[in-house]
Design an enzyme around this catalytic site. Structure first.
Site, PDB file in Angstrom:
ATOM      1  N   CYS A   2       0.722  -1.147  -0.109  1.00  8.17           N
ATOM      2  CA  CYS A   2      -0.050  -0.027   0.160  1.00  8.17           C
ATOM      3  C   CYS A   2       0.994   1.229   0.127  1.00  8.17           C
ATOM      4  O   CYS A   2       2.168   1.282  -0.094  1.00  8.17           O
ATOM      5  CB  CYS A   2      -0.889   0.098   1.159  1.00  8.17           C
ATOM      6  SG  CYS A   2      -1.686  -1.607   1.604  1.00  8.17           S
ATOM      7  N   ASN A  72       2.255  -0.427   5.318  1.00 10.52           N
ATOM      8  CA  ASN A  72       2.635  -0.415   3.806  1.00 10.52           C
ATOM      9  C   ASN A  72       3.683  -1.907   3.898  1.00 10.52           C
ATOM     10  O   ASN A  72       4.715  -1.441   4.498  1.00 10.52           O
ATOM     11  CB  ASN A  72       3.149   0.667   3.391  1.00 10.52           C
ATOM     12  CG  ASN A  72       3.897   0.284   1.790  1.00 10.52           C
ATOM     13  OD1 ASN A  72       3.649  -0.476   1.183  1.00 10.52           O
ATOM     14  ND2 ASN A  72       5.027   1.237   1.709  1.00 10.52           N
ATOM     15  N   GLU A  74       4.833  -5.985   3.814  1.00 13.72           N
ATOM     16  CA  GLU A  74       4.445  -7.440   3.829  1.00 13.72           C
ATOM     17  C   GLU A  74       5.403  -8.185   5.084  1.00 13.72           C
ATOM     18  O   GLU A  74       6.257  -7.746   5.157  1.00 13.72           O
ATOM     19  CB  GLU A  74       4.438  -8.373   2.602  1.00 13.72           C
ATOM     20  CG  GLU A  74       4.101  -7.912   1.491  1.00 13.72           C
ATOM     21  CD  GLU A  74       2.658  -8.020   1.323  1.00 13.72           C
ATOM     22  OE1 GLU A  74       2.005  -8.878   2.276  1.00 13.72           O
ATOM     23  OE2 GLU A  74       1.689  -7.889   0.443  1.00 13.72           O
TER      24      GLU A  74
END
Length: 609
Positions: A2, A72, A74
């Site tokens: 993101c 934002n 992983e």
């Protein structure tokens, strides 16, 4: 994956301002958006849906809604962390990695950061304590910027351009950064080309409370060579560790592809990942084209390759757009090609694997061979080498001169990273406002101080890990992928991989003939030896050749005639350097390109906007 934005500072138009900031990074997350506004704080997120497509919406709250997060990146070990947190009594409402940040912060506070394995930036607002925590991942894979104005407002975002949507942001050029950029080809350190805007550096957190921002480092990479294992043992360990890392980096609820060049890093990655699609770009000029190799190798590993040849016209036509997405000028010509390979991949998949980090971890750059070449010269007295180097620096750049200049200084004085485009003498002639207040070695020196007593290759690796990799390699990887709404994952840049790589002795990394010795041996267990042993080329781009054609040289001449060029540079000297390059008398393309790209970037941010 993101983009996040936000600010702390009460304003009546907070919702509209937050939306304007979010709209400026819509490319980072076209699948959705979310806002949190309460009191003085505003948090925004643009989402590219990868894991838990329905349940992973943000902002996200913990059980009692005391904590709220925008994130934002992983977290690759989120499943094991979630199990540990459930055992400690936490209740999960989703199966997304975002929620691990909330419960992890509840359980361990900032200590959570040392448990995370992944790429991330996030903001957690504690509604009870009125405290904001910002954090960036260990290696700086994901970017985060912040800015505090005179009114006390704190702005943050995944991209600097988001600040343009906030009325409290005062856009002003930080000209001090220009001199550093002309040496590094990127903007090094925590400062940026925008006055007052800072990068939150890798492995750092920022806490805002009662109007005060505190920044602190939470982790530091260290190289601790271990001579005990044999080369074969290191190769086996790399093979096992990389397979596990690639498996972890493939966790997604969408299809994952892989980039593929002609080098060992991406070839090894594609073979380990067993993806269905690989992506390659090249040029019509065969000297700079890797598409034939990629097609052949993809057939060898049984996957489909999507190859695209970039035309000179579209390369040049997209420079402005690319520098806009970069936020700060980056003169790495390969970043343009990276933009196109991301564009092509985004037509087929939402996630791609890439080979960044292998060179810094395993000794991959050709410059790392330097300590093993003509090593007798380094045993001459330093005063003698300095004297010879000083004289050589005044001579025309014929073969051998650069060697004498470089080796006339200790490593920590001559090495600032993979590029050292311009010395102070050159910049003094070229810049209108040269001051010499901040030299490139002022930025690199702390990293050499941290590695005193270690061998030259390890010291160069550590410098590159903290400067070149963050400021160039990872910057362009993030910005060019996100410009195309694609998530890029880098399995080499993994904590478990580094825990192994940091122990590998230099003799198993590089010598006078070869780089990445142990890693190439590991790769040979998976891919053909001719690929594993292939010489490093980087990402070949034909700019040097183009600039010897008047058609393209004219583009630079026009740029050097602009008011911006006259404001910052001695344009007579720029045109003299260009004439030398066009005629073939000198190879000045990198220096010319560096200045030109700054002017392209300046036009995007200070002329058009």
């Amino acid at each position: 994956m993101c983009g996040i934005v936000g600010f702390v500072g009460a304003r009546d138009d907070a919702r509209e301002v937050l939306q304007a900031m979010m709209d400026l990074i819509a490319h980072r997350g076209p699948d959705g958006q979310g806002q949190f506004l309460e009191g003085p704080v505003a948090l925004g997120q643009r989402r590219l849906s990868i894991i838990d497509l329905e349940g992973g919406r943000q902002p996200m709250y913990n059980e009692d809604e005391n904590l709220v997060v925008v994130f934002n990146g992983e977290i690759y070990n989120f499943q094991s962390l979630a199990e540990e947190l459930r055992a400690a009594g936490h209740t999960f409402a989703t199966r997304s990695d975002t929620e691990v940040l909330l419960h992890g912060y509840e359980q361990w506070g900032k200590g959570m950061l040392d448990r995370l394995r992944g790429m991330f930036t996030f903001a957690i607002w504690d509604r009870r304590e009125n405290t904001l925590l910002l954090a960036r991942d260990h290696f700086g894979i994901k970017p985060l910027y912040y800015y505090q104005n005179e009114e006390g407002e704190l702005l943050f975002g995944s991209e600097i351009k988001s600040f343009l949507g906030h009325p409290g942001f005062h856009k002003e050029l930080n000209e001090d950064q220009l001199s550093l950029y002309l040496s590094y080809q990127f903007s090094p350190g925590e400062n940026t080309f925008f006055k007052g805007v800072k990068k939150l550096m890798p492995a750092h957190w920022l806490e805002w409370k009662d109007g005060q921002a505190t920044v602190q480092r939470y982790w530091r990479p260290e190289f601790k060579p271990d001579d005990a294992p044999s080369l074969q043992e290191w190769e086996k360990a790399i093979s096992d560790t990389m397979q596990e890392s690639v498996t972890a980096h493939k966790i997604a609820d969408v299809e994952v592809g892989s980039f593929l060049s002609s080098g060992v890093d991406s070839s090894y990655m594609a073979a380990l990942a067993k993806v269905d699609k690989t992506f390659t770009v090249g040029f019509a000029n065969k000297q700079y084209d890797e598409t034939d190799y990629a097609t052949e190798f993809s057939k060898h590993i049984g996957v489909k390759n999507y190859a695209y040849r970039i035309t000179p016209e579209e390369y040049w036509a997209n420079l402005g757009r690319i520098q806009y997405h970069m936020d700060e000028p980056l003169a790495d010509a390969a970043s343009v090609a990276l933009y196109f390979v991301n564009r092509e991949a985004a037509k087929q998949v939402k996630v791609c694997l890439s080979g960044e980090g292998a060179d810094e971890f395993f000794g991959g750059y050709n410059i790392y061979k330097e300590p093993f070449t003509v090593s007798w010269y380094d045993h001459l007295p330093l005063w003698l080498r300095r004297s010879v180097g000083a004289v050589a620096n005044l001579l025309p750049p014929v073969p051998g001169i650069n060697f004498l200049v470089r080796r006339g200084r200790p490593l920590e004085e001559r090495y600032i990273g993979n590029t050292n485009l311009m010395g102070e003498r050159r910049k003094r002639k070229l810049m209108k406002h040269y001051t010499g207040n901040c030299k490139p070695t002022d930025i690199s020196r702390p990293f050499f101080e941290m590695t005193k007593g270690q061998d030259p290759v390890t010291r160069m690796e550590y410098c590159d890990l903290n400067l070149w990799m963050v400021g160039d390699i990872l910057l362009k990887a993030d910005k060019m992928s996100m410009a195309n709404s694609l998530e890029l994952r880098v399995p080499f840049l993994d904590r478990k991989v580094f825990e192994l790589a940091c122990r590998i002795p230099t003799k198993c990394k590089v010598n006078a003939q070869q780089t990445k010795i142990a890693m190439r041996g590991a790769a040979e267990m998976t891919i053909p030896a001719k690929t594993a042993d292939k010489k490093k080329l980087g990402f070949p781009v034909p700019v040097r050749a183009w600039l010897r054609e008047e058609k393209y040289a004219a583009i630079l001449r026009d740029a050097f005639a602009t008011p911006a060029a006259e404001k910052f540079f001695n344009t007579k000297e720029l045109n003299r350097m260009l004439d030398q390059h066009v005629s073939g008398k000198r190879d000045n393309w990198r220096q010319l390109w560096c200045v030109f790209i700054f002017l392209v970037w300046y036009d995007e941010y200070f002329v058009k906007r």
